[in-house]
Design an enzyme around this catalytic site. Structure first.
Site, mmCIF file in Angstrom:
data_model
loop_
_atom_site.group_PDB
_atom_site.id
_atom_site.type_symbol
_atom_site.label_atom_id
_atom_site.label_comp_id
_atom_site.label_asym_id
_atom_site.label_seq_id
_atom_site.Cartn_x
_atom_site.Cartn_y
_atom_site.Cartn_z
ATOM 1 N N GLY A 128 -6.903 -5.010 -0.962
ATOM 2 C CA GLY A 128 -7.162 -6.432 -1.060
ATOM 3 C C GLY A 128 -7.919 -6.640 -1.818
ATOM 4 O O GLY A 128 -8.227 -8.106 -1.976
ATOM 5 N N LYS A 144 -16.556 4.063 2.114
ATOM 6 C CA LYS A 144 -15.217 3.325 2.909
ATOM 7 C C LYS A 144 -16.021 2.187 4.042
ATOM 8 O O LYS A 144 -17.063 1.677 3.526
ATOM 9 C CB LYS A 144 -14.348 3.979 3.835
ATOM 10 C CG LYS A 144 -13.427 5.220 2.879
ATOM 11 C CD LYS A 144 -12.097 4.791 2.457
ATOM 12 C CE LYS A 144 -11.138 4.725 3.896
ATOM 13 N NZ LYS A 144 -9.902 4.420 3.231
ATOM 14 N N ASP A 183 -2.279 -7.385 5.149
ATOM 15 C CA ASP A 183 -2.536 -6.972 3.948
ATOM 16 C C ASP A 183 -1.663 -7.729 2.859
ATOM 17 O O ASP A 183 -1.889 -8.472 1.925
ATOM 18 C CB ASP A 183 -2.304 -5.519 3.474
ATOM 19 C CG ASP A 183 -3.169 -4.613 4.292
ATOM 20 O OD1 ASP A 183 -4.493 -5.014 4.321
ATOM 21 O OD2 ASP A 183 -2.873 -3.415 4.217
ATOM 22 N N ASP A 229 -10.464 -2.006 9.890
ATOM 23 C CA ASP A 229 -9.926 -1.063 10.814
ATOM 24 C C ASP A 229 -10.583 -0.198 11.529
ATOM 25 O O ASP A 229 -10.416 0.544 12.373
ATOM 26 C CB ASP A 229 -8.942 -0.084 9.700
ATOM 27 C CG ASP A 229 -7.632 -0.868 9.331
ATOM 28 O OD1 ASP A 229 -7.267 -1.718 9.806
ATOM 29 O OD2 ASP A 229 -7.393 -0.579 8.471
ATOM 30 N N ARG A 275 0.833 -1.213 -0.046
ATOM 31 C CA ARG A 275 0.051 0.070 -0.067
ATOM 32 C C ARG A 275 0.964 1.178 0.163
ATOM 33 O O ARG A 275 0.727 2.106 0.724
ATOM 34 C CB ARG A 275 -0.970 0.242 1.198
ATOM 35 C CG ARG A 275 -1.677 -1.130 1.403
ATOM 36 C CD ARG A 275 -2.740 -1.419 0.404
ATOM 37 N NE ARG A 275 -3.471 -2.741 0.416
ATOM 38 C CZ ARG A 275 -2.893 -4.055 0.288
ATOM 39 N NH1 ARG A 275 -1.939 -4.232 -0.596
ATOM 40 N NH2 ARG A 275 -3.777 -4.972 0.620
#
Ligand code: IFM
Length: 797
Positions: A705, A631, A364, A488, A347
């Site tokens: 991902g 998100k 990840d 998260d 990332r």
């Protein structure tokens, strides 16, 4: 609306309108020398790290988009008219300026035609080199001779540092010292102190890059940005180009740039070729050597051919032809290439990841490996070993493994509040994926250090990962959520419990039992099976909410993801993982996935949760930080869609699985690119859902991902071609309307050509399988029966 199309034969995406809704980007180079380039030649370049090795500047979030970049300005000496070889930055009107951009596998070709001049620039990083090539071909398509000047432009970032370039200008702007040697630009940083090439992380060292031009004489240069652009000029109207000549500036502090001028005469119909080289090293040493090497005839072409062959080899582990052209384009190039880029850059580097994340996020990276395992198992296992050495002796993991500065055995244990509950669980997907792909069961016995102290076999590492979640469990006997689980934005804390990780733990116990059987560890196998039975009973008792599975319990026992709540009443991941883990079967599995369809599905895919959060306290549900429909707050979080597809295929629902699969498949949105906005050839992190006014708009392309799980779901569960312990399982689950498909898979050094026929229009089920003409029972193609080339015919029914 379409801005381009797929060219599967050339393995390219062709952008025919340069005014794309967002910058549509591509990756060049390798993890040694990386570059991002957009369809309008915007972008940046870095050596090893986008954060600590950044030497070419882009202004993130710029207006206009993606500036600056790697530009070539063209100017007609007679008329004084000028333009750029890419549409931007000059941006001539599109009725008189034709443009095409072909993004390929680690190269990009930008072509234009304006005022009777054709320009074609091919950008790439030759294999194994720390330099970038921009090969420009100029053709006079008119009937009269033309006199042109070409000017390169690149702008240097301060102190090779993404951060310093933005935040420490009082320093970074005064250590630049530009020079020119034999027509090659030397971009020097801290030139008065020693170089320390072996110590990459040492910021206090002298460093150089070069910019050279071959194929035509250099007739001028500028290395000071203000001299080239002008104080109140712009990339669209640089002072030097307006004037028709560079001024020979040598930046001494402030902002360095790289502009080399060449003047070219073109007879009618004539084509001239010039090559720009930008790389790491001194002008007088590495620059001169590169210029000499690339002036040889044919070198650029042969380097480009080698690069293409290399990347095509890396993405051809599986090829397939299905009845869906969009799926075919994803399978042929962009799905596996996206996975390769995610694997390479984690990332760290894109137009959104601006260099702040330097290193490999534990969860990840372990998941990213799944998307490349079939293609490069021997390389992937090295990364897997690195990640295993980022696991701590207590079974948890370091949040980030810094590949430049990782010292297994002596890393500091992170503070307790930094542990996430899912990190170690992903190893139960990835370790088996490697063993199944390679047949290397001995890997289980390989001894690998823990990050902080001690060491264990790979099997030992896996047991520790299980122990971590068993010892961190709460009142219901489920794993604690800690600072986050996969999500998260869910902070269940050290006493709250996560149902998602509970299902991962269920999957881990089942997988561990299988691995112990392979390793001959009968005692461990029995332990895992016993734990699994107990755990299944606990899950059945504590996690079912009536029509779906809960998401978790807060420290005070509050339920999350329950029908009793107004916000976040249902979450996607606990339904899909209930099935994927093998826990939910029969009616409960059907009911849970039915609830997903009823409450979470839309034409854009499956929302992560619904309804989104507005009033819920952010103490646990940090998703409330985001606008509803974005998100983790109820968007279609693409990473999770693969799990839904896998769950549906496990239940035999080929139509539903493929409907979900297509909803987030980039290529399926090619003709509605104005809705999805980002690159129609790459996966994104999320898609806005209602109530967002931008429903359908996708964000955070390339690095997430999403690509790897989409690839796993599409190839291993829809096409059903899965590496297994003893061979290749062929277990398609496809739309009933598909008459079949063909595929070719490389597996353990052999080639397997697969023809799937679906005469009875079923969604799942293998009625007959033949290998090289021999009828086999079941749907496993045993590895020990494979020849070098094999033909498998599967009849569904
Ligand atoms: O799982 C995380 C990932 O590690 C980083 N991006 C967001 C995901 C979901 O929160």
């Amino acid at each position: 609306m379409q801005f381009g199309h797929f060219d599967n034969a050339a393995k390219e995406y062709v952008i025919t309108r340069p005014d794309t809704p967002r910058s549509w980007s591509n990756y060049l180079g390798s993890t040694e020398f990386g570059s991002i380039i957009t369809n309008n030649a915007g972008g940046y370049t870095f050596y090893r790290s986008a954060a600590q090795g950044r030497f070419v500047r882009i202004r993130f979030n710029a207006v206009p988009l993606d500036q600056p970049g790697r530009y070539i300005y063209l100017r007609d000496a007679e008329s004084g008219d000028y333009w750029s070889a890419s549409w931007q930055p000059v941006g001539k009107p599109l009725d008189s300026y034709k443009s095409e951009c072909r993004h390929g596998t680690a190269y990009t070709v930008i072509s234009s035609e304006y005022a009777g001049i054709k320009a074609e620039t091919t950008y790439f990083v030759p294999l194994g080199k720390t330099l970038e090539v921009w090969r420009l071909k100029l053709t006079n398509t008119g009937a009269k001779p033309r006199k042109l000047s070409a000017f390169t432009y690149v702008e240097y970032a301060g102190n090779w540092s993404a951060f310093n370039d933005l935040t420490n200008l009082q320093y970074s702007q005064f250590i630049v010292r530009m020079g020119v040697e034999d027509g090659i630009i030397d971009h020097g940083t801290n030139v008065h102190i020693p170089e320390d090439p072996k110590n990459f992380e040492n910021a206090d060292q002298g460093r150089h890059t070069f910019l050279a031009l071959v194929g035509a004489p250099v007739t001028g240069f500028d290395t000071d940005r203000t001299a080239f652009i002008g104080t109140y000029g712009s990339y669209a109207k640089p002072k030097a180009v307006e004037a028709g000549r560079c001024s020979g500036s040598l930046a001494y502090g402030d902002n360095g740039c790289g502009s080399l001028q060449t003047d070219i005469e073109l007879a009618p119909g004539e084509t001239r070729e010039i090559t720009v080289l930008m790389g790491v090293g001194r002008a007088g040493v590495e620059g001169k050597a590169a210029a000499a090497a690339f002036s040889q005839e044919g070198v650029v072409d042969s380097e480009l051919a080698m690069l293409k062959a290399y990347w095509h080899g890396r993405i051809e582990g599986l090829t397939a032809e299905t009845p869906d052209p969009a799926f075919n384009s994803m399978l042929a190039i962009w799905g596996p290439f996206n996975c390769q880029m995610t694997y390479a850059w984690s990332r760290a580097a894109s137009l959104i990841y601006a260099g702040e994340r330097d290193g490999l996020g534990y969860r990840d990276t372990v998941q990213d490996l799944l998307g490349v395992m079939h293609a490069i198992p021997q390389e992937a296992v090295k990364r897997l070993e690195l990640m295993l050495s980022g696991q701590l002796a207590n079974g948890g993991a370091m949040p980030v493994v810094k590949q430049f500065a990782h010292h297994p055995g002596s890393e500091k244990e992170p503070p307790e509040h930094e542990y996430r509950s899912d990190d170690g669980m992903w190893l139960f997907n990835t370790v088996p994926a490697y063993i199944k792909e390679s047949g290397d069961t001995g890997f289980l016995n390989k001894v690998i250090p823990y990050a902080d102290h001690g060491e264990a076999s790979v099997l030992g590492h896996l047991r520790r990962a299980i122990d971590f979640n068993l010892t961190h469990s709460g009142k219901h006997g489920l794993p604690c959520g800690l600072s986050a689980d996969w999500n998260d934005c869910i902070r269940l804390g050290k006493n709250g419990e996560t149902v998602m990780v509970a299902f991962q733990l269920r999957f881990a116990l089942a997988t561990y039992a299988e691995l112990c059987a392979i390793a001959g560890e009968a005692g461990e196998k029995a332990w895992a099976e016993q734990m699994l039975a107990e755990f299944d009973a606990r899950l059945a008792e504590t996690t079912w909410d009536g029509a779906w599975y809960l998401r978790g319990f807060g420290e005070d026992g509050t339920k999350f993801g329950s029908h009793e709540l107004k916000e976040g009443a249902i979450f996607l991941n606990t339904q899909t993982w209930a099935v994927f883990s093998g826990h939910a079967q029969g009616e409960r599995a059907e009911t849970a996935m039915g609830s997903v369809e009823k409450h979470l599905s839309s034409e854009y895919g499956l929302a992560l949760c619904a309804p989104p959060f507005v009033e819920t306290s952010m103490k646990v549900m940090r998703a409330v930080l985001f606008n509803p429909g974005m998100k983790e707050n109820g968007a279609v979080f693409t990473h999770t869609q693969g799990w839904a597809v896998i769950a549906e295929t496990m239940l035999g629902h080929g139509d539903r699985a493929y409907r979900y699969y297509r909803a987030t498949m980039p290529a399926a949105w090619n003709d509605k690119a104005e809705v999805r906005e980002i690159e129609p050839y790459v996966y994104c992190q999320f898609t806005h859902t209602p109530p967002s006014p931008h429903a359908g708009a996708a964000r955070v392309p390339w690095l997430s991902g999403s690509a790897s799980w989409a690839y796993v779901a599409g190839t291993q569960y829809v096409l059903g071609i899965r590496a297994d312990w003893n061979g290749l399982t062929i277990d398609p689950c496809i739309p009933a309307s598909w008459p079949g498909f063909t595929a070719t898979r490389r597996f353990r050094g052999k080639t397997v050509s697969i023809t799937v026929k679906n005469p009875k229009c079923v969604e799942k089920g293998v009625a007959k399988l033949t290998l090289n003409g021999e009828v086999l029972s079941g749907n496993l193609v045993p590895a020990d029966k494979l020849k070098d080339s094999n033909a498998v015919v599967v009849e569904m029914g």
